[in-house]
Motif scaffolding. Sequence first.
Motif, PDB file in Angstrom:
ATOM      1  N   ARG A 100       0.838  -1.203   0.000  1.00  0.00           N
ATOM      2  CA  ARG A 100       0.000   0.000   0.000  1.00  0.00           C
ATOM      3  C   ARG A 100       0.876   1.258   0.000  1.00  0.00           C
ATOM      4  N   PRO A 101       0.322   2.403  -0.462  1.00  0.00           N
ATOM      5  CA  PRO A 101       1.098   3.649  -0.465  1.00  0.00           C
ATOM      6  C   PRO A 101       1.492   4.069   0.950  1.00  0.00           C
ATOM      7  N   ILE A 102       2.668   4.661   1.062  1.00  0.00           N
ATOM      8  CA  ILE A 102       3.172   5.041   2.378  1.00  0.00           C
ATOM      9  C   ILE A 102       2.238   6.014   3.090  1.00  0.00           C
ATOM     10  N   GLY A 103       1.641   6.960   2.360  1.00  0.00           N
ATOM     11  CA  GLY A 103       0.726   7.907   2.996  1.00  0.00           C
ATOM     12  C   GLY A 103      -0.483   7.220   3.597  1.00  0.00           C
ATOM     13  N   GLU A 104      -1.008   6.216   2.900  1.00  0.00           N
ATOM     14  CA  GLU A 104      -2.145   5.454   3.415  1.00  0.00           C
ATOM     15  C   GLU A 104      -1.755   4.662   4.650  1.00  0.00           C
ATOM     16  N   VAL A 105      -0.557   4.073   4.626  1.00  0.00           N
ATOM     17  CA  VAL A 105      -0.106   3.260   5.764  1.00  0.00           C
ATOM     18  C   VAL A 105       0.094   4.138   7.000  1.00  0.00           C
ATOM     19  N   ILE A 106       0.714   5.294   6.827  1.00  0.00           N
ATOM     20  CA  ILE A 106       0.894   6.213   7.954  1.00  0.00           C
ATOM     21  C   ILE A 106      -0.460   6.671   8.496  1.00  0.00           C
ATOM     22  N   THR A 107      -1.390   6.938   7.609  1.00  0.00           N
ATOM     23  CA  THR A 107      -2.724   7.362   8.041  1.00  0.00           C
ATOM     24  C   THR A 107      -3.423   6.265   8.833  1.00  0.00           C
ATOM     25  N   ASP A 108      -3.398   5.038   8.322  1.00  0.00           N
ATOM     26  CA  ASP A 108      -4.103   3.922   8.961  1.00  0.00           C
ATOM     27  C   ASP A 108      -3.465   3.489  10.277  1.00  0.00           C
TER      28      ASP A 108
END
Length: 388
Positions: free
Chosen positions: A215-223
């Motif tokens: 998954r994209p890094i931004g999505e992972v940090i958000t989740d």
Amino acid sequence: MTENLPRRTWAALLVSAAAVAGLSTTTLLATDAAADSPRHHRADVAQQQLDALVEESGFPAALATVRDERGRERDLTAGVSDLATGSPVPVDGQVRIGSNTKPFTAAVVLQLVDEGLVDLDATIETYLPGLVRGPGGDGTAITVRQLLQHTSGLPDYDHVLVTDYLAVQHRYIEPHQLLDVGLAQPALFAPGTSWEYSNTNYVLAGLLVQEVTGRPIGEVITDRVIEPLGLDDTYWPLEGEQEMRGEHPQGWFAPAPDVAYTDVTTQDPSFGWAAGQLVSTPSDLLDFFTALVDGELLSPEMLAEMQATVPAPGATVRGAEAYGLGLQTFTLSCGGTAWTHGGDIPGSETRGAVTPDGEGVMLAVTALPTSDEQALAVEQAVDAVLCA
């Protein structure tokens, strides 16, 4: 991102070699026995420091969130948002946090380590085979730990990528382009033999997260970080997103002292990516660092790994500190050590620290320092508030 003014960041690239002579600092008044609560005194000191950053150090604006030993918070501002109109600074407004993104990225990597998906002492070649090749380094010799710790020897891409920031302010850049620019330079040293701040390390850490999670890094940090902690005003800008979403002060940029400021609020932050792309507020950033140090995001074992440090000479203008895995020490003049990182990106600088007992401050100024004296004033403001 971050820095060589204190660390290798945009501040290092764009600060003039000619320092402004003579730092003016705010003299702190001692409280007497009849003073208000520690919260009120700390807030008073914080307001004095913000005022001095504007009136004496020359920043357009400053904003901060302060927390005392009882967990009570206060939001403060100084200066003006828009230099043309004199509009007020929004309380706890959103700013680009630059390399304060790195602790978010590091926390995600350490969560993956805890889940058995990543080995801190495995080479980056294990996860991204064939990717790290060139004069700048060899992925078969660089470990995940060394990326997070800045002991990999990988050169920093931003020394080459931006020599004239205003010319590339709106340019979109792919993460692999950032990596290619870094790897084309000579390696700084053999992996594990020294320490040198490099944004290239965290681009690779972001690519590692994406490879392992799919998954994209931004999505992972958000989740994994932003949503669990309820950081409602913190977000990862979408690809190509240049405008700020929420209430925010204008961000300003000057390449050297005595050069007029240019409004850089609207910009493409892709040059920061996993090393420096996030937007947040002082209160959200303070909540993040507090939760991180309190162990809300990591197991005790992983937090201990994050806080296991190596000497980091030149990490701050105030002097040498120690750097862990995306977390850095902040030595207090009144004794003791707090935890911090720091972030620089054209338009804002964020600094702050949290103590082991939960006290803390997070502040932002709305322009990068153009001298060591300005950078030192920001760091000293953090120290003054925590030592109030």
